[in-house]
Structures are given as structure tokens and as C-alpha cells.
Design a protein around this motif. Structure first.
Motif, mmCIF file in Angstrom:
data_model
loop_
_atom_site.group_PDB
_atom_site.id
_atom_site.type_symbol
_atom_site.label_atom_id
_atom_site.label_comp_id
_atom_site.label_asym_id
_atom_site.label_seq_id
_atom_site.Cartn_x
_atom_site.Cartn_y
_atom_site.Cartn_z
ATOM 1 N N GLY A 141 0.785 -1.226 0.000
ATOM 2 C CA GLY A 141 0.000 0.000 0.000
ATOM 3 C C GLY A 141 0.814 1.271 0.000
ATOM 4 N N LEU A 158 -8.476 1.902 0.307
ATOM 5 C CA LEU A 158 -7.449 0.890 0.093
ATOM 6 C C LEU A 158 -6.645 0.657 1.361
ATOM 7 N N PHE A 159 -6.266 1.740 2.039
ATOM 8 C CA PHE A 159 -5.527 1.593 3.295
ATOM 9 C C PHE A 159 -6.376 0.905 4.358
ATOM 10 N N ASP A 238 -0.513 -5.690 -5.303
ATOM 11 C CA ASP A 238 -0.488 -4.252 -5.036
ATOM 12 C C ASP A 238 0.649 -3.595 -5.815
ATOM 13 N N THR A 240 2.499 0.179 -5.903
ATOM 14 C CA THR A 240 2.664 1.498 -5.298
ATOM 15 C C THR A 240 3.799 2.204 -6.029
ATOM 16 N N ASN A 254 -1.617 4.175 -6.434
ATOM 17 C CA ASN A 254 -1.760 2.897 -5.748
ATOM 18 C C ASN A 254 -2.853 2.088 -6.453
#
Length: 356
Positions: A141, A158-159, A238, A240, A254
Motif C-alpha cells: 500500500g 485501500l488503506f 499491489d 505502489t 496505488n
């Protein structure tokens, strides 16, 4: 008898040699480093909705209290190194770093006043290879728990729905200045102790394609103790990345996809982070996010759109963060001024973050 004597003598000489070698190469210890932060905020949801818990409409992590001057957390970080070994201990006090950061401390204890953010050791075998073991902030993330490392004060979907921390052991490889790799074995998401045993594998490929550009490709996969429908089961992929395009403009991205096994849901989403530095003490940024829960069985998941506009006003170690946010959810989970269900919600907050 003579053979035994010679063996004992050989062992003693070897031990003396090793002892002398360690004495000559005694690791140089660095002073203990102490750092951290403290933060507080005020938030107002424009619907004036306030739940019995004190929270308002938008339910992403932290900054949840409606019409209240509220605490974030006091974060204390200790770092120490001696030769090739180093240690990090990171503990926080207050809502953001306590019960809002997922485990609350001891199993079954929801009243403790602290939360361990990080507690791990690193041994650097060479410039190209190191090992890390302990409890660590997740490698998955764009955003993190500490408000110091985030431009926005409120957090993304998302977090909130991804892992916060991972306990485990990992190997870190640096191939070149532009390419690195981490592989590891981990507990289930956000647990000091995994009742399911070491249950997850993870990896991160780090790239620096150009000056000012970093990218991280992450994967974490396994099964929680509660089975296939349990949060933490399944696989999360994921990406980032952030690119400092000019001295004044930075763009972050992200992308994530999380799938629980056996059609038990998950999510996918995208968040874009443009940031403008207008002066050394003032910056403007935004977070534009699209987030969608996956279907569970035959039940379709709902989708969410969110736009957050944030300012950063810096004076030394103090950052003042004014922020306005607009969220829309197609399942109408919010409440309006008349206390009727609605698809949209908006809020304003101002936060103060002090780092030391």
C-alpha cells in the motif's frame, strides 16, 4: 587419554581464537535514536450526522470523530545499531495508534492504552543482503498509520481494507541501485501471534526506473485461522509508485486487487495522488480514489468514489493540515441532514501534526 587431552586443548585454543577475533572486531554501537510524532484534529461532517460512538459518515481509518477536537496518537520510535545489527521499537498511545490500528495489544484485552507499531531487528550481512525479523508495518500500500508519512490526514479505502502490519521474517536483496527484492514468511494480517501458524508468504520487487521515480510490486498470500472467508485469507496484489516529475510536482499511484478464496469477496481499487509544492512551507495535494468490493457468492459488491483535497502548511516540525473530502457510495450507506440514507457524504477537517 592423550587424544582426549589434545581434543580439549584444541577446543580451548579455538575458543580463545574466536574470542580474540570478536574482541578485535567488536561492533561499533551508534547512539540511541529517539523520534516520533503527536497529532490532533477537528472534523465536521456537513450532514451533522453523529453516531452513538461519536463517529460520522465517512468510515475510513482514523479522523472519525464528529464535531470534536480529538486526539490522534503519540508515537515514540527507538532505533539502535551495533555493527551489522540494528533494532527498531515503535510504540504509540492514543486512538489512532491504539484500537484503531487493529490489534489492541494482548489477546482479549481491548482496554490497553498502547499499540506496538513496529518491533523488529535487522542483520546486514552485506551491502546487498540483509535479514529482518519481527513485527513490521506492512509493505503493501501507499499510505501508513503514522500521519507524518502521509500527505492527506484522512485515509483511503485501500488503506483501511488492506493489511496494517505483518509479523514475520524476510530476506532483502539489493541487486543494483535500481532493483531490489524482498521475500518473506509472515503471520496472518495484523497479528502479534498467529494461531494458524506462520501462514502467509509475501514478496516485494522494488524498482527505480528513472531519477525521482520509485515503484513497488507487492504480493501477500495465505489463509487465516478462520478459513477461506476470513479477512487476511486469499491473495492481495499491489502496485505502489511515485514520480517526482519536477521540483514542485509529484504524482503517486496505488493499484490493488484482493481476492478471498472460494468466491468470498475481496476488493479492487485505484488511488491517484497529485501533489504540488507551492513554496517551502506550503503544498496542495489531492487523492482521487475508486474502490469496489467484490461479490460474495451471488451478492454484488458496492463501489465507492472519493475525492480529497488537502493542504500542508509547514513551520519547522509542525504541519497544519486543512482538508475537505467528498465521498459517494452506490449502496447509500450515508446519512443526510434529515437522517435519511443517501449516496454521498462530505466533511472538513483540520489537523496538527508535530514530529520530533
Amino acid at each position: 587419554m592423550k587424544k582426549s587431552y589434545n581434543l580439549v586443548l584444541t577446543i580451548l585454543v579455538t575458543m580463545a581464537t574466536i574470542s580474540e577475533s570478536f574482541g578485535q572486531d567488536a561492533p561499533r554501537s551508534t547512539p540511541l535514536e529517539i523520534s516520533g510524532s503527536g497529532d490532533l484534529y477537528y472534523k465536521y461532517d456537513f450532514s451533522d450526522f453523529k453516531a452513538t460512538s461519536g463517529s460520522s459518515n465517512i468510515s475510513t481509518s482514523f479522523a472519525t470523530d464528529q464535531n470534536s477536537i480529538s486526539l490522534g496518537m503519540l508515537n515514540l520510535i527507538l532505533k539502535k545499531s551495533a555493527g551489522k545489527a540494528s533494532f527498531v521499537g515503535d510504540v504509540s498511545f492514543g486512538p489512532r495508534g491504539q484500537y484503531q490500528s487493529i490489534p489492541t495489544g494482548d489477546v482479549g484485552n481491548t482496554t490497553n492504552s498502547f499499540h506496538i507499531q513496529n518491533l523488529y531487528g535487522v542483520y546486514k550481512f552485506s551491502d546487498a543482503f540483509s535479514m529482518t525479523a519481527g513485527y513490521m508495518g506492512t509493505f503493501v500500500g501507499y499510505e501508513v498509520i503514522s500521519p507524518v508519512a502521509n500527505f492527506n490526514y484522512s485515509t483511503s479505502y485501500l488503506f483501511t481494507n488492506g493489511p496494517f502490519q505483518n509479523a514475520g521474517v524476510k530476506a532483502n536483496f539489493t541487486f543494483t541501485e535500481k532493483v531490489g527484492l524482498m521475500v518473506g514468511l509472515f503471520n496472518d494480517w495484523n497479528t502479534f501471534q498467529d494461531v494458524n501458524g506462520v501462514s502467509h508468504i509475501g514478496a516485494q520487487l522494488s524498482l527505480s526506473p528513472a531519477e525521482g521515480w520509485t515503484a513497488y510490486l507487492n504480493v501477500l498470500s495465505g489463509r487465516g485461522g478462520g478459513g477461506a472467508a476470513t479477512y487476511g485469507s486469499g491473495t492481495i496484489l499491489d502496485l505502489t509508485t511515485a514520480y517526482q516529475l519536477t521540483d514542485r510536482f509529484k504524482l503517486g499511484l496505488n493499484l490493488a486487487d484482493y481476492t478471498l478464496p472460494e468466491n468470498n469477496g475481496g476488493y479492487s481499487g485505484l488511488a491517484l495522488y497529485p501533489q504540488f509544492s507551492l513554496s517551502s512551507g506550503f503544498g496542495l495535494g489531492a487523492r482521487a480514489e475508486y474502490f469496489k468490493f467484490k461479490e460474495v457468492g451471488e451478492e454484488e459488491g458496492n463501489s465507492i468514489s472519493s475525492l480529497t483535497l488537502t493542504g500542508n502548511i509547514k513551520s519547522g516540525s509542525l504541519t497544519i493540515i486543512p482538508e475537505i473530502r467528498f465521498d459517494s457510495n452506490d449502496s447509500s450507506p450515508f446519512m443526510n441532514n434529515s437522517m435519511n440514507a443517501t449516496k454521498s457524504a462530505s466533511q472538513f477537517l483540520i489537523a496538527a501534526v508535530y514530529s520530533f
